[in-house]
Design an enzyme around this catalytic site. Sequence first.
Site, PDB file in Angstrom:
ATOM      1  N   GLY A   5       0.869  -1.023   0.026  1.00  0.00           N
ATOM      2  CA  GLY A   5       0.081   0.083  -0.027  1.00  0.00           C
ATOM      3  C   GLY A   5       0.774   1.196   0.021  1.00  0.00           C
ATOM      4  O   GLY A   5       2.008   1.186  -0.544  1.00  0.00           O
ATOM      5  N   CYS A   6       0.340   2.169   0.798  1.00  0.00           N
ATOM      6  CA  CYS A   6       1.279   3.609   0.755  1.00  0.00           C
ATOM      7  C   CYS A   6       2.701   3.255   1.408  1.00  0.00           C
ATOM      8  O   CYS A   6       2.703   2.823   2.305  1.00  0.00           O
ATOM      9  CB  CYS A   6       0.309   4.519   1.598  1.00  0.00           C
ATOM     10  SG  CYS A   6       1.171   6.097   1.907  1.00  0.00           S
ATOM     11  N   PHE A   7       3.724   3.820   0.598  1.00  0.00           N
ATOM     12  CA  PHE A   7       5.140   3.603   1.413  1.00  0.00           C
ATOM     13  C   PHE A   7       5.203   4.258   2.500  1.00  0.00           C
ATOM     14  O   PHE A   7       6.044   4.072   3.403  1.00  0.00           O
ATOM     15  CB  PHE A   7       5.918   3.831   0.175  1.00  0.00           C
ATOM     16  CG  PHE A   7       6.059   5.119  -0.484  1.00  0.00           C
ATOM     17  CD1 PHE A   7       5.528   6.143  -0.231  1.00  0.00           C
ATOM     18  CD2 PHE A   7       6.452   5.162  -1.810  1.00  0.00           C
ATOM     19  CE1 PHE A   7       5.715   7.485  -0.757  1.00  0.00           C
ATOM     20  CE2 PHE A   7       6.531   6.016  -2.514  1.00  0.00           C
ATOM     21  CZ  PHE A   7       5.968   7.285  -2.054  1.00  0.00           C
TER      22      PHE A   7
END
Length: 187
Positions: free
Chosen positions: A17-19
């Site tokens: 997902g979002c880093f």
Amino acid sequence: MENLHETKYSKATFGGGCFWCTEAVFQRVGGVIQISPGYMGGASANPTYKEICTGNTGHAEVIEIIFNPQQISYEQLLEIFWHAHDPTTLNRQGNDIGTQYRSVIFYHNENQKLLAEQSIIEVASKIWNDPIVTEISRATTFYEAEPYHHNYYNSNSYAPYCRIVIHPKLEKVNKKFHPLLKNSHAE
């Protein structure tokens, strides 16, 4: 850090997902030497965050982890990865939707590929009831994210996204993996 063969360090690349989330989780893990957020798995060279956000480049938001396998194993990193995100949702983590947020393991050698495949069966499928949709692909060119994405949670921990999305992930991982975290044991 240029030549991993001259050191005792190894590399892992995960997209969960979002880093910002995955970076924050793995920054706290003992044996992790360095983390860089970036992009991998797409067709275009030198993509920007703005381009990635369209979902048209084919890249995933990933983190590249340099770790000391004498302190933490690749298998332990995989176990943390399975607990830190939902590997059962295709191209989505919470409200972050698109192929750039897919669950993916980019392997750097055949042993990592085998370990990732085994980990899906032996670890992830026992944590999650729904089928695991995590992509396992050979690592391609890693493009480092823009500087403002680095160390995002630590620099913006009071921002709403950090409080609502990242902080609960950190609490979950801290509770489950406390002995593996930095400052929880002598290194």
